[in-house]
Write a protein that holds these residues in place. Structure first.
Motif, PDB file in Angstrom:
ATOM      1  N   GLY A 260       0.816  -1.202   0.000  1.00  0.00           N
ATOM      2  CA  GLY A 260       0.000   0.000   0.000  1.00  0.00           C
ATOM      3  C   GLY A 260       0.846   1.247   0.000  1.00  0.00           C
ATOM      4  O   GLY A 260       1.708   1.442  -0.858  1.00  0.00           O
ATOM      5  N   ALA A 261       0.621   2.118   0.981  1.00  0.00           N
ATOM      6  CA  ALA A 261       1.311   3.403   1.048  1.00  0.00           C
ATOM      7  C   ALA A 261       2.811   3.256   1.208  1.00  0.00           C
ATOM      8  O   ALA A 261       3.556   4.204   0.955  1.00  0.00           O
TER       9      ALA A 261
ATOM     10  N   SER B  85      -5.259   2.772  -8.070  1.00  0.00           N
ATOM     11  CA  SER B  85      -5.152   1.513  -7.339  1.00  0.00           C
ATOM     12  C   SER B  85      -6.433   0.731  -7.519  1.00  0.00           C
ATOM     13  O   SER B  85      -7.455   1.258  -7.953  1.00  0.00           O
TER      14      SER B  85
ATOM     15  N   ALA C   7      -5.539   0.884   2.486  1.00  0.00           N
ATOM     16  CA  ALA C   7      -5.065   1.240   3.820  1.00  0.00           C
ATOM     17  C   ALA C   7      -5.264   0.118   4.829  1.00  0.00           C
ATOM     18  O   ALA C   7      -4.809   0.230   5.974  1.00  0.00           O
TER      19      ALA C   7
ATOM     20  N   ALA D 153       4.174   7.293   6.414  1.00  0.00           N
ATOM     21  CA  ALA D 153       3.254   7.415   5.282  1.00  0.00           C
ATOM     22  C   ALA D 153       1.850   7.673   5.802  1.00  0.00           C
ATOM     23  O   ALA D 153       1.539   7.399   6.974  1.00  0.00           O
TER      24      ALA D 153
ATOM     25  N   ASP E 203      -2.484   7.508   4.346  1.00  0.00           N
ATOM     26  CA  ASP E 203      -3.360   6.978   3.310  1.00  0.00           C
ATOM     27  C   ASP E 203      -4.803   7.117   3.796  1.00  0.00           C
ATOM     28  O   ASP E 203      -5.047   7.452   4.961  1.00  0.00           O
ATOM     29  N   ASN E 204      -5.737   6.830   2.904  1.00  0.00           N
ATOM     30  CA  ASN E 204      -7.140   6.829   3.299  1.00  0.00           C
ATOM     31  C   ASN E 204      -7.964   5.779   2.553  1.00  0.00           C
ATOM     32  O   ASN E 204      -9.169   5.678   2.762  1.00  0.00           O
TER      33      ASN E 204
ATOM     34  N   SER F  34      -7.121   8.932  -5.282  1.00  0.00           N
ATOM     35  CA  SER F  34      -6.334  10.018  -4.700  1.00  0.00           C
ATOM     36  C   SER F  34      -4.940  10.077  -5.306  1.00  0.00           C
ATOM     37  O   SER F  34      -4.265   9.053  -5.432  1.00  0.00           O
TER      38      SER F  34
ATOM     39  N   PHE G 201       1.892   9.786  -0.603  1.00  0.00           N
ATOM     40  CA  PHE G 201       1.844   8.956   0.605  1.00  0.00           C
ATOM     41  C   PHE G 201       2.790   9.484   1.674  1.00  0.00           C
ATOM     42  O   PHE G 201       2.560   9.284   2.870  1.00  0.00           O
TER      43      PHE G 201
ATOM     44  N   ARG H 212      -3.737  14.560   5.211  1.00  0.00           N
ATOM     45  CA  ARG H 212      -4.525  13.668   4.367  1.00  0.00           C
ATOM     46  C   ARG H 212      -5.992  14.005   4.550  1.00  0.00           C
ATOM     47  O   ARG H 212      -6.424  14.327   5.665  1.00  0.00           O
TER      48      ARG H 212
END
Length: 892
Positions: A382-383, A665, A674, A830, A832-833, A838, A842, A847
């Protein structure tokens, strides 16, 4: 306070880390083997030096790379076939040595960093790049350099650089001399530095990577993204991955354990040695515990000059402690080599004792049928990108297990070795996969470019590295390979399966097939397990015509959704559910590309054909890249729809700006990027954990614009009956029918207030839950998965940020911008959401929440102990703080 898990603590001992590749460093001083982390103190720069040009492209340097890994082959190719013949350094390609490789080059202007490292995740996102690989700049050339001292006492030893993974087309120089390399970015490999290394002096390693722009269908990352090691051995030593432990007979009362050892003689004289093998029970860290429980008599192991020798020693253990998903018992084989009475090598190899059977009745572990409830996982975190982090991997497995997952398919490549060690320790089954393509490619520069020269080496390296893990139950030779429909494609499959069987006869060979004819054109006879991708209706047909075949859902569902997004009206047409304005997908879990299915469709076929071993869902987590149906080219939406919908969708797409598709993504995950659960998390939990009382309602109940409008309600539960109430009034009690996996109330008229479901099982109350219309957003809440971490700069705490009303309830449609700051010896790694559209970086200290949630990943500054505090602030909302404690790392 949450303390670091025992699993994570174990990893930070370097002696245990080294055991992952059967090369653990013993603490005894009489061993010549030493394996140490080589991650610290590198320099990094993008692009080649100006005078190199295109001289280092793969096709030109291939003659120097091809000999690397020849020791993995049963018969190395004759030197005459390598034209032009290898030279010490391919400098003649451009007339002089490459500046970056020489010891005299001044790299002080380069960026200083530690490995693992992924340069692509640092961004920025570029709208003009394809969403298929996440719109991130992972491609191109980069260099890493490291200057290090080698003690004079290392004279006479063999010195190797080992890399668990580097993306990709790696080339290594030591002190200006070319040492070797490896093109496949997912393989683990090593180069021998001995001929050009200088004991008692400073040495310089330079590594060049080159990621072709069209080399992947998903985000691969860029850089030396897995761990690196410096290995020192005697000239006569156990070969790389040279210990293979098998358990050919296992019962509840006894087990046969066979330990096969390959000795490598790098001298020009015959080596006469003795092998002694001891077995120990393993502690929680995978290290020997207590005294040896069995010891073999020393056996002569003599290797010819510049050659190898092989021997095995066999034990019978009474009342073995079996490895299983619930009891992760392991043992350790200590293999010791002596020469002239002196220990010259010692390797510790963790292993598990368990039996596996793959039959037409299903998969059996230690004689008990275990349905494979698996997920496919790409390798990014992920991030954090592709750069390996142990805690992030551990967290992923914790989340997967929380909704009933018991297996992972490493799609579509060999994994980091640490993933398999975690699966051994945490009780997960693994299908290790080798390739996404064979000789016929899917994108221009994918593995098809390497297949003729490297497939056998990569395959043997994968199996040898991973075959001692009890968690590994299957090998996959490929995913949806184009040779399925090609004349003679079965011959390639048979060759690859044969390579695996030469290395390991204890596990079956599988593949992921998406072409129905693959079951009938010879492919099915080449593999042991017919793994179908998105063909649940084929199970019954194949079972009827070929009752002996072993069937598996190798890749299933591909249902797509965005956490917290719901599209109305709700339709059962799987091509609907698109929020085209915002490039999101409805979370009613009814929608999938035309080639895919819903979870319900897959489960029905398993219930109709109970001998299917199980499934690997696409995917456990959302991942970077492949944002179907919103890839960069919006014409991909046409592939999402069936024929009846294409005309309508094409008209709608003409109104879109095709150059402004933001998705970067995937939408496939059961949890988002996330790690936050989507609704589908609870659907799988209800089916995969039938004994867990649970109930889940969707959608959320904040719809002021829908008062008086039909708003369907679905309930996921492990119960067999459910009654839904809206503001205390029953909307009906339903009983689960055959092949029904969710409860649906399709005619609910929205009114704010309380939705409540009461579920039953076998006529008795089972579980209940409520969903409320919340108040407005008033405050932030912070919750850490772990409040206590190690002060080593690597251990992480994942902190969930919730936008809440005054009563602490998540406000489900809130998108507030949140700023973060830290006081004390910590730092933000990092943020993320989970929003797949988005383009915010990161690596940031702010955010926007996405549907009420955001994530902050923090760590302690290396070596700094004590407490640090994360503060979250947002306009109009009450702030929140949380303290994280960092403790000094212990070294074993």
């Amino acid at each position: 306070m949450h303390k670091p898990s025992a699993l994570l603590s174990a990893f930070f001992a370097l002696t245990i880390l080294a055991a992952f590749s059967n090369a653990q460093t013993p603490s005894a001083s009489d061993s010549a083997r030493e394996r140490v982390s080589f991650n610290a103190g590198w320099r990094f720069v993008r692009e080649d030096p100006p005078n190199v040009g295109k001289s280092l492209n793969y096709e030109r340097v291939k003659p120097w790379l091809l000999p690397c890994g020849d020791d993995l082959l049963n018969m190395s190719p004759p030197a005459a076939l390598r034209l032009p013949p290898p030279a010490p350094n391919p400098a003649h390609l451009y007339g002089r040595a490459i500046d970056y490789t020489t010891s005299k080059f001044n790299d002080s202007a380069w960026r200083a960093l530690d490995l693992p490292h992924d340069w692509g995740i640092e961004g920025p996102f570029y709208q003009e790049l394809t969403g298929k690989t996440a719109k991130l700049p992972w491609f191109g050339v980069a260099w890493y350099r490291k200057t290090f001292d080698l003690p004079a006492t290392d004279a006479g030893r063999r010195i190797y650089l080992e890399l668990d993974g580097a993306m990709s087309y790696s080339m290594v120089w030591i002190n200006g001399q070319f040492a070797g390399g490896w093109p496949y970015g997912y393989s683990s490999w090593r180069v021998d530095l001995t001929p050009h290394i200088k004991p008692g002096a400073k040495n310089v390693i330079a590594i060049r990577l080159d990621n072709p722009r069209e080399a992947s269908r998903w985000y691969p990352g860029g850089g030396i993204y897995r761990n690196t090691w410096l290995l020192k051995t005697a000239p006569v030593a156990i070969a790389q991955w040279g210990v293979f432990v098998t358990t050919p007979r296992v019962t509840a009362t006894s087990a046969i354990v066979d330990v096969a050892v390959t000795l490598d003689n790098k001298t020009d004289a015959r080596a006469e040695t003795k092998l002694t093998t001891r077995l120990y029970a393993a502690d929680a860290n995978g290290a020997p515990s207590g005294s040896a429980i069995a010891t073999a008599q020393p056996a002569a192991l003599n290797a010819p000059a510049l050659n190898q020798a092989w021997i095995s020693q066999t034990f019978t253990l009474e009342n073995p402690r079996l490895w299983s998903l619930g009891e992760r018992n392991r043992y350790v084989a200590e293999t010791e080599i002596t020469q002239g009475g002196k220990v010259i090598d010692r390797v510790l190899t963790p292993f598990g004792i368990r039996s596996i059977e793959h039959t037409t009745e299903g998969f059996f572990l230690n004689g008990k049928r275990v349905p494979i409830r698996g997920v496919c996982m790409h390798h990014d975190l992920g991030a954090l990108g592709s750069a390996l982090n142990l805690r992030a991997l551990e967290r992923q497995i914790e989340i997967l297990q929380s909704f009933g997952t018991n297996a992972i398919r490493t799609s579509h490549n060999p994994p980091a070795p640490e993933l398999l060690e975690l699966c051994d320790r945490m009780g997960m089954l693994v299908q290790v996969e080798a390739f996404d393509a064979w000789a016929i490619g899917k994108v221009r520069d994918d593995y098809s470019r390497l297949f003729p020269d490297w497939a056998e080496k990569d395959l043997r390296a994968m199996v040898r590295r991973d075959r001692n893990h009890p968690s590994v139950i299957q090998w996959s030779i490929g995913n949806e390979i184009r040779e399925q429909a090609a004349p003679g494609g079965w011959k390639t499959a048979a060759h690859l399966a044969g390579v695996i069987r030469e290395e390991d006869r204890t596990r079956p060979v599988a593949a992921g097939f998406n072409v129905i004819q693959s079951a009938y054109n010879g492919m099915m006879t080449a593999v042991d397990i017919v793994g179908y991708n998105y063909k649940p209706r084929e199970y019954a047909k194949v079972r009827a015509t070929h009752p002996h075949l072993l069937l598996l859902g190798a890749e299933t569902a591909s249902t797509i959704s965005t956490r917290g997004v719901y599209v109305f009206p709700v339709s059962d047409n799987k091509a609907d559910g698109l929020d085209r304005q915002n490039f999101q997908m409805s979370s009613y879990d009814l929608y999938a590309p035309r080639w895919a299915t819903t979870p319900d469709d897959e489960w029905r076929s398993h219930d109709e054909v109970p001998g299917v071993m199980g499934e690997f869902v696409w995917t456990g987590f959302d991942y970077l890249g492949e944002p179907t149906p919103y890839n960069s080219d919006t014409t991909n939406l046409l592939n999402f729809a069936g024929a009846a919908d294409r005309a309508r969708m094409e008209k709608e797409m003409n109104a879109l700006d095709k150059k402004r598709v933001p998705s970067r993504s995937s939408y496939f995950g059961i949890v988002d990027l996330a790690g936050f659960p989507k609704d589908r998390y609870y659907l799988y939990q209800s089916h995969w954990m039938p004994d867990k009382p649970m109930a889940h309602i969707l959608p959320h109940w904040n719809w002021p614009e829908r008062i008086g409008q039909v708003t369907p309600v679905h309930v996921y539960t492990s119960g067999d009956e459910a009654e839904l109430f809206l503001n205390g009034k029953s909307l009906g009690r339903k009983k689960r029918g055959q092949y029904e996996y969710r409860f649906r109330w399709n005619d609910v008229v929205y009114a704010p207030g309380e939705l409540k479901v009461v579920t039953y099982k076998n006529g008795k109350p089972w579980a209940e839950t409520t969903t409320l219309t919340t108040g407005g957003a008033e405050k932030l809440l912070l919750a850490a998965d772990r409040r206590e971490i190690r002060a080593d700069g690597r251990d992480l705490s994942f902190i969930t940020v919730t936008v809440a009303d005054k009563n602490g309830r998540q406000v489900p449609r809130s998108m507030n911008k949140i700023n973060f700051s830290i006081t004390g010896p910590g730092e933000i790694v990092a943020v993320d959401n989970g929003d797949p559209t988005s383009h915010a970086p990161f690596q940031a200290s702010e955010r926007e929440a996405f549907n009420g949630l955001a994530l902050v990943i923090v760590r302690a500054k290396p070596g700094a102990t004590g407490s640090f505090t994360l503060r979250a602030e947002s306009e109009t909302l009450a702030p929140a703080e949380i303290a994280i404690s960092a403790n000094q790392e212990s070294r074993e």
